[in-house]
Enzyme design. Structure first.
Site, PDB file in Angstrom:
ATOM      1  N   GLY A 661       0.790  -1.229   0.000  1.00  0.00           N
ATOM      2  CA  GLY A 661       0.000   0.000   0.000  1.00  0.00           C
ATOM      3  C   GLY A 661       0.823   1.280   0.000  1.00  0.00           C
ATOM      4  N   GLU A 662       2.066   1.210   0.452  1.00  0.00           N
ATOM      5  CA  GLU A 662       2.887   2.425   0.542  1.00  0.00           C
ATOM      6  C   GLU A 662       3.363   2.850  -0.841  1.00  0.00           C
ATOM      7  OE1 GLU A 662       6.018   1.971   3.402  1.00  0.00           O
ATOM      8  OE2 GLU A 662       4.811   0.656   4.656  1.00  0.00           O
ATOM      9  N   SER A 663       3.359   4.162  -1.076  1.00  0.00           N
ATOM     10  CA  SER A 663       3.698   4.682  -2.399  1.00  0.00           C
ATOM     11  C   SER A 663       5.134   4.357  -2.789  1.00  0.00           C
ATOM     12  CB  SER A 663       3.476   6.199  -2.435  1.00  0.00           C
ATOM     13  OG  SER A 663       4.268   6.843  -1.445  1.00  0.00           O
ATOM     14  N   ILE A 666       5.272   0.758  -3.859  1.00  0.00           N
ATOM     15  CA  ILE A 666       4.636   0.626  -5.171  1.00  0.00           C
ATOM     16  C   ILE A 666       5.588   1.080  -6.263  1.00  0.00           C
ATOM     17  CG2 ILE A 666       2.763   1.481  -6.640  1.00  0.00           C
ATOM     18  CD1 ILE A 666       1.006   1.623  -4.149  1.00  0.00           C
TER      19      ILE A 666
END
Length: 1043
Positions: A661-663, A666
């Site tokens: 979920g963390e940018s 990603i």
């Protein structure tokens, strides 16, 4: 060059010229026949006012050219001096063909002309020695497929259509059909299908005749495939045979040079419903549509390349078969593209069209058989387009369609399984295993059809062995054998319900597998002789290769080693899911990972191991640690994105783990993906940064379109505007971005994939990945009749199998079901004994002894009566003692249960003293040194008790009986007739058991079994005073008795 081999046919005619000579010698008869046909056509034409007026006209009006040509033929027919085979057939065919082509003739006239041509073709007037016979056949096909006539009434129109079908089929069945070109054969099939399509709005009779003709054409054409030489050097990539235009409810299908609108099966009348035209030329239909852009494909963006036109004009062979087969496959695509729009044409929707197409495909495969693998284009169609459609229609709610799909797959397994390894895995995982279980939402009919199909596969002797060797022992494949065996076992269990047909069906499949193993036992090479696998040092498990897949001495140890690795990996996955660090340490200890972890080995563990927690894998890959980043790039490197669309590649990549979920995580994941994708499929992307930006944009679009919390959805224009100037400063093509937009909108990219293996649905992206993998997968191992892997396979399924058979046996009420179960029990016993699985044999004996009812405490008379009336108990008793006699060497703890049954029989007075006496006599007679106790393979080989004078016995059974004071019988009351009948059945059952042989032959038992039998005897004798004997006393008694 992919054509039929005419050499043998020509030679046969040269050797036996009398066929053609005898026909040509009877010139007068042939001339009379053709003359009568001319007269028939002229007679019908005279009945028509138009033609009759012209025929009777005066000098001011000349006769019509059609009548003139017929009259001219009549004048010449009797004056020909040459043999018939030396006369150009066009001379006597052309007048009839002109009538067929003319749009001025009515249906009755055209029908008679067609009948005349049919008679000429079927009476063997034409032969391979006939001059210009090739041109003549081409003229006939061109004329009939271009038939034009005026419609006077529906009945006459249908009659002409039937005759068109009749003539075309006669052309294909004629002995000169080998002279037809690929193009003309395609035109014949094309015309026939157009009539099939039109017949949907006409009479039932025409529909049935048209479909039957289509089936006969396909069978006739593909029956020649075994006679065709290898065509690999002459062929190019697959061509298109059907063009699908438009979408939704406005689809139109081009067949020849006429269009049949969806829902309108009527003919093309040029604005007036008064004429029918089947006009066709060299650039229409199946052949001509090759020149159009292919719009019916696997969805992978590839364009098809047509055959060279010179191949299409050569005598027919593989080129036309490829086009026809592709056309049949594309009929299934037509259904897929048409969706569920207007239902005005039943031929185009529901189960009618796919059933028709699947039936034709099945016929082609049945007749093509093994020959298909010699022709790459046909094989490619089956591997990709056909199987993709089979996967789709396999999930149909129609039992008829599912049954036909399963029949096709069974045929493909028989003929082409070596070329369809991953396709078969997908079919069983995504279709059979889903439909055969109610928990996935399948109807009872679907479950029954799927189970019937599975049982059919199980009846193929090597099927389960090949599934185990090729799939269960491959780390990149699912455990299909194990899943299917578990499915059969579970489906045979009646849970809170009476025994049903489905339970019996599953039992049949299970026993078919077991009996296949039992039959292989006598063929040598038992798997128990294989040495255990032990990994002494680290070797990259994903690089383990086999040197020779055709030599069992090489591939058997290889697959055993690979299965061992796969099991260890799954154990490692279980440890990893609980604690990632400990999981990796376990794999290092078992030498599946190196002592010093390297990125590639960890990446391959993540990529190829089933059952990993995808959340943990995603967190690991997204970690900023340098080692994790290296693992991420190695992980991306295991994917094959060659020639894939970006969205397809992204779907496949994100299915293997959960996107963090963390940018920042990603970004790291998408950077690794983009680098790999650009490396393999740059296509129109300028650099890897363009791939990264576009991938990000697709993830954002996916969230926007499929997140319910987003109210205002991104439009296509918004998406295109957001991606301006990302391709090295320039714009990506609008069509490219539009295709990506609609793909994401239609099918969500799941960033939270389902956990576990399961039975996933076959999506387009997964199918494309499967086709990529199939090019690199290990060769398919073909099993023979030897029991190389049966030991390991039986060890996996023995427990559930015994339990399933026992439950069915317990619930069954019919004798044929009893016998099926008994056959299964005996097969299990044989396998257990011969593979030295003593624990399994003991479990079987224990289970069977319960069914004998001999261990149930009940009064003597009632027990005898009940036993005599209980068919199940008597069959179980015979089976127990049959196993004891045949496979006693491998029984261990089961001897106690067997002795309990014997003692109970003796207490009931069903084991007379003379049995023990005769047993002693038999043991003395059998003391000959040349006799031993081999494993017997049939009940008939057991000793029948002889009839003799009862006497006091010093034999083992006699002493044992004296010890237990069992030689006395209680007085009985006068029995009834029913009791006498039951007692008689009981005595017959006991006679079949050959209980005496267990003891008379006991001296030939292997030492371990003999020791266990002796302990069981001492245990039985000591039960009344339990605990009074010591282990030392028992060992002493055993030694003394053994001596």
């Amino acid at each position: 060059m992919g054509r039929l081999k005419l050499q043998s046919g020509i030679k046969s005619i040269e050797e036996e010229p009398e066929d053609c000579e005898s026909t040509s010698s009877n010139k007068a008869a042939l001339a009379c026949m053709i003359n009568s046909e001319v007269g028939a056509v002229l007679a019908v034409m005279r009945r028509n006012v138009r033609w009759g007026g012209r025929y009777m006209s005066g000098d001011d009006h000349l006769e019509h050219s059609l009548i003139q040509s017929l009259k001219a033929l009549r004048k010449q027919i009797f004056s020909w001096q040459h043999q018939w085979h030396s006369i150009n057939p066009a001379v006597y065919l052309q007048p009839f063909l002109d009538v067929i082509r003319s749009d001025e003739t009515g249906a009755p006239i055209t029908g008679v002309a067609l009948s005349s041509v049919y008679k000429i073709v079927t009476l063997d007037v034409l032969c391979l020695n006939t001059v210009n016979v090739e041109d003549a056949m081409h003229l006939v096909v061109d004329a009939v497929t271009s038939c034009r006539f005026e419609v006077t009434d529906p009945a006459s129109e249908e009659l002409v259509l039937m005759k068109i079908l009749q003539v075309l089929l006669a052309c294909m069945k004629s002995k000169v059909s080998v002279m037809l070109s690929n193009q003309h054969v395609c035109t014949i099939v094309n015309t026939c299908y157009r009539i099939v399509h039109q017949a949907a709005t006409k009479s039932e009779l025409l529909q049935r005749i048209a479909r039957h003709t289509m089936h006969e054409l396909v069978r006739c054409i593909f029956s020649h495939l075994p006679d065709v030489g290898n065509t690999e050097h002459a062929l190019v990539n697959r061509g298109s045979s059907v063009k699908l235009e438009g979408s939704g409810q406005d689809n139109e299908y081009n067949f020849g040079n006429k269009q049949l609108e969806n829902g309108n099966g009527a003919s093309e009348y040029d604005g007036q419903p008064s004429s029918v035209s089947f006009a066709s030329n060299s650039s229409t239909g199946l052949v001509g549509s090759m020149l159009d852009e292919n719009t019916v494909g696997a969805g992978n963006g590839k364009e098809a390349t047509p055959y060279d036109l010179h191949l299409m004009t050569e005598p027919y062979g593989v080129p036309c078969m490829v086009e026809i087969f592709h056309f049949l496959c594309s009929l299934l695509n037509v259904v897929e593209h048409m969706g569920m729009g207007s239902r005005s044409n039943t031929m185009a929707f529901d189960e009618d069209l796919p059933l028709f197409a699947l039936g034709l495909i099945n016929s082609a495969i049945e007749l093509g058989g093994l020959s298909i693998r010699r022709h790459p284009r046909l094989l490619s169609l089956i591997q990709d387009e056909l199987f993709r459609n089979l996967m789709q229609f396999g999930l149909s709610t129609s039992p008829l369609i599912l049954s036909m799909v399963c029949s096709i797959v069974l045929n493909l397994y028989q003929h082409l399984r070596t070329e369809l390894k991953l396709q078969l895995e997908a079919f069983f995982s995504c279709v059979i295993l889903r439909l055969a279980q109610s928990k996935y939402g399948a109807s009872y009919q679907q479950q029954e059809v799927a189970m019937e199909a599975l049982v059919d596969f199980c009846r193929q002797k090597t099927f389960m062995v090949e599934m185990y060797a090729n799939l269960d022992c491959d780390i990149t494949c699912s455990n299909v054998f194990e899943d299917l065996a578990n499915l059969l076992s579970k489906s045979a269990f009646p849970v809170n319900c009476p025994l049903s047909a489905m339970h019996i069906l599953a039992l049949d499949g299970l026993i078919a597998v077991i009996q296949g193993m039992a039959e292989r036992i006598g063929n040598g090479s038992l798997g128990s002789e294989q040495s255990p696998v032990n990994l002494e040092e680290y070797t990259p498990f994903w690089m383990v290769k086999c040197d020779n897949y055709s030599d069992p001495s090489v591939w058997v140890p290889f697959v055993c080693r690979r299965k061992y690795i796969k099991r260890r990996l799954m154990i490692g996955a279980d440890h990893f899911n609980r604690d990632p660090k400990k999981g990796l340490e376990f794999l290092q200890v078992t030498h599946l990972l190196p002592d010093k972890l390297d990125p590639q080995s960890v990446a391959c563990f993540f990529r190829y191991t089933a059952g990993l927690d995808k959340n943990l894998v995603g967190d690991f890959l997204g970690n900023h640690d340098e080692f994790c980043v290296q693992v991420l790039h190695e992980f991306a490197g295991t994917f094959d994105f060659q020639d894939m669309n970006l969205d397809t590649a992204l779907r496949l990549f994100l299915e293997t783990f959960r996107l963090p979920g963390e940018s920042q995580k990603i970004q790291r994941v998408l950077e690794a993906f983009s680098e790999r994708y650009y490396e393999q499929s740059p296509q129109i992307l300028a650099n890897k940064d363009a791939a990264l930006l576009l991938s990000y944009s697709l993830i954002m679009l996916n969230t926007d379109q499929h997140n319910v919390q987003v109210k205002k959805k991104m439009t296509e224009e918004d998406f295109i505007r957001n991606n301006r100037h990302i391709n090295g400063g320039s714009d990506l093509p609008r069509d490219f971005l539009s295709e990506l937009y609609h793909s994401i909108c239609k099918n969500e990219i799941r960033t939270t994939p389902e956990q576990g293996a399961g039975f996933p649905e076959m999506t387009p992206s997964r199918w494309i990945d499967l086709m990529h993998k199939s090019k690199k997968t290990a060769p398919f191992i073909v099993a023979d009749s030897r029991a190389f892997l049966d030991h390991d396979m039986f060890a996996i399924m023995s427990g559930p199998t015994i339990a399933a058979i026992s439950v069915v046996f317990d619930h069954a009420e019919h004798e044929e079901v009893y016998q099926t179960c008994i056959d299964g029990f005996l097969a299990v016993a044989k396998i257990s004994a011969c593979h030295h699985l003593e624990d399994v044999l003991d479990d079987l004996v224990v289970s069977l002894c319960k069914f004998t009812t001999l261990l149930n405490p009940s009064p003597g008379e009632e027990s005898v009566q009940a036993f005599g009336d209980d068919t199940k108990a008597r069959m179980a008793t015979v089976t127990v003692f049959t196993i004891a006699n045949r496979y006693g060497d491998y029984i261990r703890t089961g001897w106690r249960n067997i002795l309990d049954c014997i003692l109970r029989l003796h207490k009931l007075g069903l084991l007379p003293a003379r049995v023990a006496s005769d047993a002693a006599d038999d043991s003395e007679l059998s003391a000959d040194p040349g006799q031993g106790k081999p494993i017997t393979n049939s009940l008939s080989s057991a000793h029948m008790p002889s009839i003799g004078t009862p006497r006091r016995s010093s034999g083992l059974m006699g002493r044992f009986s004296q010890l237990l004071s069992l030689d006395t019988e209680e007085p009985r009351s006068q029995p009834t007739e029913q009791q006498l009948a039951a007692h008689q059945r009981t005595l017959q059952t006991i006679q079949k058991c050959h209980i005496d042989s267990i003891f008379t032959e006991s001296k030939f038992l292997q030492s371990d079994s003999l020791l266990q039998l002796a302990r069981a005897l001492i245990w039985a004798a000591g039960r009344p005073q339990k605990g009074n004997s010591s282990p030392e006393d028992e060992d002493t008694a055993v030694s003394a008795w053994s001596c």
